[in-house]
Design an enzyme around this catalytic site. Sequence first.
Site, PDB file in Angstrom:
ATOM      1  N   TYR A 110      65.677  -1.856 115.975  1.00 51.17           N
ATOM      2  CA  TYR A 110      65.710  -2.316 114.592  1.00 51.17           C
ATOM      3  C   TYR A 110      65.529  -1.123 113.669  1.00 51.17           C
ATOM      4  O   TYR A 110      65.049  -0.064 114.069  1.00 51.17           O
ATOM      5  CB  TYR A 110      64.653  -3.399 114.316  1.00 51.17           C
ATOM      6  CG  TYR A 110      63.229  -2.895 114.289  1.00 51.17           C
ATOM      7  CD1 TYR A 110      62.651  -2.457 113.099  1.00 51.17           C
ATOM      8  CD2 TYR A 110      62.463  -2.851 115.444  1.00 51.17           C
ATOM      9  CE1 TYR A 110      61.342  -1.986 113.073  1.00 51.17           C
ATOM     10  CE2 TYR A 110      61.171  -2.397 115.431  1.00 51.17           C
ATOM     11  CZ  TYR A 110      60.609  -1.953 114.237  1.00 51.17           C
ATOM     12  OH  TYR A 110      59.326  -1.486 114.210  1.00 51.17           O
ATOM     13  N   CYS A 111      65.942  -1.327 112.417  1.00 45.02           N
ATOM     14  CA  CYS A 111      65.720  -0.356 111.350  1.00 45.02           C
ATOM     15  C   CYS A 111      65.263  -1.156 110.130  1.00 45.02           C
ATOM     16  O   CYS A 111      64.674  -2.216 110.290  1.00 45.02           O
ATOM     17  CB  CYS A 111      66.980   0.470 111.071  1.00 45.02           C
ATOM     18  SG  CYS A 111      68.378  -0.517 110.492  1.00 45.02           S
ATOM     19  N   LYS A 112      65.538  -0.696 108.941  1.00 42.58           N
ATOM     20  CA  LYS A 112      65.100  -1.403 107.734  1.00 42.58           C
ATOM     21  C   LYS A 112      65.894  -2.684 107.501  1.00 42.58           C
ATOM     22  O   LYS A 112      65.327  -3.749 107.343  1.00 42.58           O
ATOM     23  CB  LYS A 112      65.195  -0.493 106.516  1.00 42.58           C
ATOM     24  CG  LYS A 112      64.760  -1.154 105.214  1.00 42.58           C
ATOM     25  CD  LYS A 112      64.732  -0.151 104.083  1.00 42.58           C
ATOM     26  CE  LYS A 112      64.489  -0.796 102.732  1.00 42.58           C
ATOM     27  NZ  LYS A 112      63.394  -1.725 102.644  1.00 42.58           N
TER      28      LYS A 112
END
Length: 126
Positions: A78-80
């Site tokens: 995941y990221c932002k």
Amino acid sequence: MKTALDLVAAAKARIQEVPVDAAEAAIAQADVLIDVREPDEYRQGHVPGAVNMPRGLLEFQMSGQPAMAPRDLAIVLYCKTSGRAALAACALHDMGYLNVRSIAGGFDAWAAAGKPVAAPSTPTFG
């Protein structure tokens, strides 16, 4: 010329995204949960149990750690908001990893859904 958004759209067409409501189950079944955001973003709060491997270093860090060598590792990224994670998932697929998924909407969607967040603790002075 392609834009960053074009690259992300192409990446999302190639990868498997997990909806936020199914993310906890995917994480529970994963061998590793990777936060591909920058270290300062990670320090501000992250999904519990996540290791930080920034997108710009991911391939090098994965290649440099023997524990990450098995190509059948179950990996959740995941990221932002999910763009960097989609690009990272494509890179891992290109490296030969077979079981890579990304959390749709990223950390922002996770936090907005009220899921647990590991946040830095503020020191208390008595």
